[in-house]
Motif scaffolding. Structure first.
Motif, mmCIF file in Angstrom:
data_model
loop_
_atom_site.group_PDB
_atom_site.id
_atom_site.type_symbol
_atom_site.label_atom_id
_atom_site.label_comp_id
_atom_site.label_asym_id
_atom_site.label_seq_id
_atom_site.Cartn_x
_atom_site.Cartn_y
_atom_site.Cartn_z
ATOM 1 N N ALA A 24 0.816 -1.215 0.000
ATOM 2 C CA ALA A 24 0.000 0.000 0.000
ATOM 3 C C ALA A 24 0.850 1.265 0.000
ATOM 4 O O ALA A 24 0.355 2.346 -0.354
ATOM 5 N N ARG A 25 2.106 1.164 0.365
ATOM 6 C CA ARG A 25 2.976 2.347 0.380
ATOM 7 C C ARG A 25 3.475 2.715 -1.014
ATOM 8 O O ARG A 25 4.042 3.798 -1.206
ATOM 9 N N ALA A 26 3.273 1.845 -1.981
ATOM 10 C CA ALA A 26 3.802 2.056 -3.330
ATOM 11 C C ALA A 26 2.796 2.790 -4.200
ATOM 12 O O ALA A 26 1.604 2.464 -4.216
ATOM 13 N N ALA A 27 3.278 3.786 -4.952
ATOM 14 C CA ALA A 27 2.488 4.499 -5.955
ATOM 15 C C ALA A 27 3.174 4.320 -7.298
ATOM 16 O O ALA A 27 4.399 4.439 -7.402
ATOM 17 N N PHE A 28 2.378 4.025 -8.324
ATOM 18 C CA PHE A 28 2.922 3.664 -9.632
ATOM 19 C C PHE A 28 2.625 4.780 -10.632
ATOM 20 O O PHE A 28 1.477 5.205 -10.774
ATOM 21 N N HIS A 29 3.674 5.230 -11.340
ATOM 22 C CA HIS A 29 3.546 6.353 -12.254
ATOM 23 C C HIS A 29 4.070 5.952 -13.630
ATOM 24 O O HIS A 29 5.279 5.676 -13.782
ATOM 25 N N TRP A 30 3.169 5.903 -14.625
ATOM 26 C CA TRP A 30 3.603 5.679 -16.008
ATOM 27 C C TRP A 30 4.034 7.023 -16.557
ATOM 28 O O TRP A 30 3.204 7.856 -16.937
ATOM 29 N N ALA A 31 5.339 7.262 -16.569
ATOM 30 C CA ALA A 31 5.833 8.595 -16.900
ATOM 31 C C ALA A 31 7.289 8.521 -17.328
ATOM 32 O O ALA A 31 8.021 7.584 -17.001
ATOM 33 N N ASP A 32 7.687 9.542 -18.064
ATOM 34 C CA ASP A 32 9.085 9.749 -18.413
ATOM 35 C C ASP A 32 9.752 10.378 -17.196
ATOM 36 O O ASP A 32 9.429 11.507 -16.815
ATOM 37 N N ALA A 33 10.667 9.661 -16.572
ATOM 38 C CA ALA A 33 11.279 10.136 -15.324
ATOM 39 C C ALA A 33 11.981 11.470 -15.506
ATOM 40 O O ALA A 33 12.129 12.241 -14.545
#
Length: 333
Positions: A235-244
């Motif tokens: 639950a602490r993880a957030a996922f971002h589909w993005a160019d870092a």
């Protein structure tokens, strides 16, 4: 410019259906698709920078077939072969499965187009290839379910982790990432970011450290990020589909951890990793830390010295180096 595609449609004998959507698999940014009717094209591209390029050009785009609101049969498909053999076979098989008309396959010799053509001829009838610009394009009739053995079973695990064809280090834990994971201190701070998180190996290790309350996984490959969601069930993880390189952190970050990419296609581009370093410096708190691993030959130390007050090599061998940078400096101007 997709010269081979234009030749196939204009003089090569491939007739594109006059109606129905055309699925285009894995085109890279900058590719000229003017030979296709834009209003009927759906781009299927999991790499965020390429996706954004086609979206900005006015194409309908999705990361992949799984993101269709409902199953769809396409009038035609075009597959631009990626480098990875297993991924190439998967994309061709997916195109064949969802297409009722012609499936065109385009690739350079260095992308393995000859091998794909040779193997396809064992499964189905193909056209004669059109050769141009150090590559080939050919086509075959879709909708026969002739390539089901080219589609791997979902959820297969490697070293205990879910991976997928074509993602970085699909065959197992990357040794550079393993080296970095073994060098990290026990305390990383409350807010941590994994830039270029891949299928989640480093992130899974980060969540074992005391005090981590928020972990941001930033990954440009939608397929890899899907694997990470399965490998990092926390639950602490957030996922971002993005160019870092462009991602804006929703909060200030205490620690950035990364094993940045340094290739675009077959070309080595150290500026990719350098852009990751700048992005990390911009999102960190004043007392923040950057931990990164890189191939020994990559020239990152100069930029690290410009963007951080303290930089040390803390581990390494003849292949890799682990770098620790502290106290970021804000970019001038």
């Amino acid at each position: 410019m997709s010269l081979r595609l234009s030749l196939a449609l204009d003089a090569g004998g491939c007739a594109m259906p006059e109606e129905g959507r055309i699925a285009v698999f894995a085109p890279r940014a900058g590719l000229d698709l003017s030979a296709l009717p834009k209003e009927r094209v759906l781009i299927l591209q999991p790499l965020r920078p390429d996706y954004e390029s086609f979206e900005a050009a006015g194409f309908a785009c999705l990361p992949g077939l799984a993101d269709l609101p409902e199953p769809e049969r396409f009038a035609a498909a075009v597959v631009f072969l990626p480098r990875a053999k297993a991924e190439a076979r998967l994309l061709v098989a997916q195109a064949e499965t969802v297409t009722t008309g012609p499936v065109l396959v385009d690739g350079a010799k260095t992308d393995g187009i000859d091998s794909v053509l040779k193997n396809l001829r064992k499964h189905t009838e193909t056209s004669s290839p059109v050769s141009k610009a150090h590559g080939k394009i050919f086509w075959f009739q879709g909708g026969n379910n002739a390539l089901t053995d080219w589609i791997p079973e979902p959820g297969d695990k490697v070293d205990g982790f879910v991976t997928a064809p074509g993602v970085f280090s699909a065959d197992g834990i990357d040794p550079a990432s393993a080296l970095l994971a073994g060098c990290l201190p026990q305390k990383l701070g409350r807010r941590v970011a994994d830039l270029g998180a891949g299928w989640g190996y480093l992130s899974a290790q980060l969540l074992k450290h005391a005090g981590v309350e928020h972990l941001h996984l930033v990954e440009a490959d939608h397929v890899a990020l899907g694997c990470a969601r399965q490998n990092v069930a926390d639950a602490r993880a957030a996922f971002h589909w993005a160019d870092a390189r462009k991602w804006q952190a929703p909060e200030q970050i205490n620690t950035v951890v990364m094993n940045p990419p340094f290739h675009s296609a077959r070309k080595s581009e150290p500026e990719l990793g350098q852009a990751f370093i700048s992005a990390a410096a911009n999102m960190l708190v004043a007392s923040g830390h950057l931990w990164m691993v890189a191939n020994r030959h990559l020239p990152y130390e100069t930029l690290l010295g410009e963007r951080f007050a303290v930089v040390d090599e803390v581990a390494g061998d003849n292949r890799f180096k682990v770098l620790h940078a502290q106290r970021p400096r804000r970019a001038k101007g």
